[in-house]
Design an enzyme around this catalytic site. Structure first.
Site, PDB file in Angstrom:
ATOM      1  N   LYS A  91      -0.744   4.804   4.605  1.00 19.39           N
ATOM      2  CA  LYS A  91      -1.673   3.771   5.204  1.00 19.39           C
ATOM      3  C   LYS A  91      -0.972   3.574   6.776  1.00 19.39           C
ATOM      4  O   LYS A  91       0.095   3.433   6.888  1.00 19.39           O
ATOM      5  CB  LYS A  91      -1.628   2.417   4.547  1.00 19.39           C
ATOM      6  CG  LYS A  91      -2.625   1.575   5.211  1.00 19.39           C
ATOM      7  CD  LYS A  91      -2.856   0.329   3.938  1.00 19.39           C
ATOM      8  CE  LYS A  91      -3.966  -0.699   4.836  1.00 19.39           C
ATOM      9  NZ  LYS A  91      -5.120   0.135   5.069  1.00 19.39           N
ATOM     10  N   HIS A 100       0.816  -1.118   0.025  1.00 14.16           N
ATOM     11  CA  HIS A 100       0.104   0.037  -0.056  1.00 14.16           C
ATOM     12  C   HIS A 100       0.910   1.262  -0.036  1.00 14.16           C
ATOM     13  O   HIS A 100       2.057   1.196   0.274  1.00 14.16           O
ATOM     14  CB  HIS A 100      -1.002  -0.033   1.377  1.00 14.16           C
ATOM     15  CG  HIS A 100      -1.946  -0.971   0.995  1.00 14.16           C
ATOM     16  ND1 HIS A 100      -2.023  -2.020   1.552  1.00 14.16           N
ATOM     17  CD2 HIS A 100      -3.474  -0.686   0.602  1.00 14.16           C
ATOM     18  CE1 HIS A 100      -3.226  -2.843   1.113  1.00 14.16           C
ATOM     19  NE2 HIS A 100      -3.963  -1.930   0.518  1.00 14.16           N
TER      20      HIS A 100
END
Length: 253
Positions: A146, A142
């Site tokens: 995040k 990600h």
């Protein structure tokens, strides 16, 4: 249909607002933290009160943070409305709250609103059951912003793998290896996180054996896939009886 949106100024929340504004539906009310960064229609209620949000919505979509989700669920106990919850990282108390609300209204909880991930989840369950001798390792990637790891989606995939083999995930999950950790055990399910750049989301579930391996992966290239998935399942949810539903229920898979 009038939508309520929790987390309306977040990355996915903003996309939800724009998609709904350009549809035949409307946004009844929104909640968010921080500075308002997008424009809303004049008749949209902007509030920090979950009860007001619920009263002005036919269905609520939540892409926020665990504390905001808890606030919504506590209000929904007294003002039940259909809820689509997409916030990850919920603790046991927050998940219990969701169960209590689902006794009064339909609630759909999914750690990923992608239709492709829903299919991936079904596939890994089947493969995990059929290839019992294969080692399972999951890698998720990600963007640099995040804040939780492993991702909720990776944990859901790991849970499906464990359940298919009759295992308790908490007893077999490994989220890091460093130093002299010894050989891998048969039942281990490795779940590892990579963070960097602007990666929207990529999940690879690998099944490894001597002489061969199988990898299943899904890549999200645009956050609109999560927003459109949430809208799709919300249209299904408003016609359901009280209960706790998964994205698989909504898709009929």
């Amino acid at each position: 249909m009038k939508y309520g949106i929790v987390g309306a100024t977040g990355r996915v929340g903003q996309l939800l607002v724009n998609i709904i504004k350009n549809s035949e539906d409307s946004i009844g009310a929104v909640m968010f933290e921080g500075k308002q960064t997008i424009d809303f229609e004049q008749n949209t209620v902007i509030t920090n009160d979950a009860k007001t949000l619920l009263e002005n919505s036919d269905v609520v979509i939540d892409f926020s943070a665990p504390a905001a989700t808890q606030n919504l669920l506590e209000a929904a106990l007294e003002n039940p409305k259909p809820l689509v919850i997409a916030t990850t990282g919920l603790n046991d108390h927050q998940q219990n709250l969701m169960m209590e609300v689902s006794k009064k209204a339909p609630v759909l909880y999914a750690t990923n609103m992608s239709l492709g991930v829903a299919i991936l989840n079904k596939l890994v369950s089947m493969v995990s059951e059929k290839l019992q001798d294969f080692d399972i390792e999951i890698v998720e990637q990600h963007h640099r912003y995040k804040v939780d790891a492993p991702s909720g989606t990776a944990l859901t995939l790991a849970e499906s793998c464990a359940k298919a083999r009759g295992l308790e995930l908490k007893e077999v999950m490994v989220t890091g290896r460093s130093g002299h950790v010894g050989a891998r055990t048969k039942d281990e399910i490795g779940v590892f996180a990579v963070r960097g750049g602007d990666v929207v989301g990529r999940h690879t579930v690998g099944f490894y054996n001597d002489g061969e391996f199988l990898e299943l992966n899904h890549t999200a290239t645009n956050r609109e896939t999560f927003a459109r998935g949430a809208i799709k399942v919300s249209k299904w949810l408003v016609n359901q009886n009280p209960g706790l539903y998964s994205i698989n229920d909504a898709l009929g898979i």
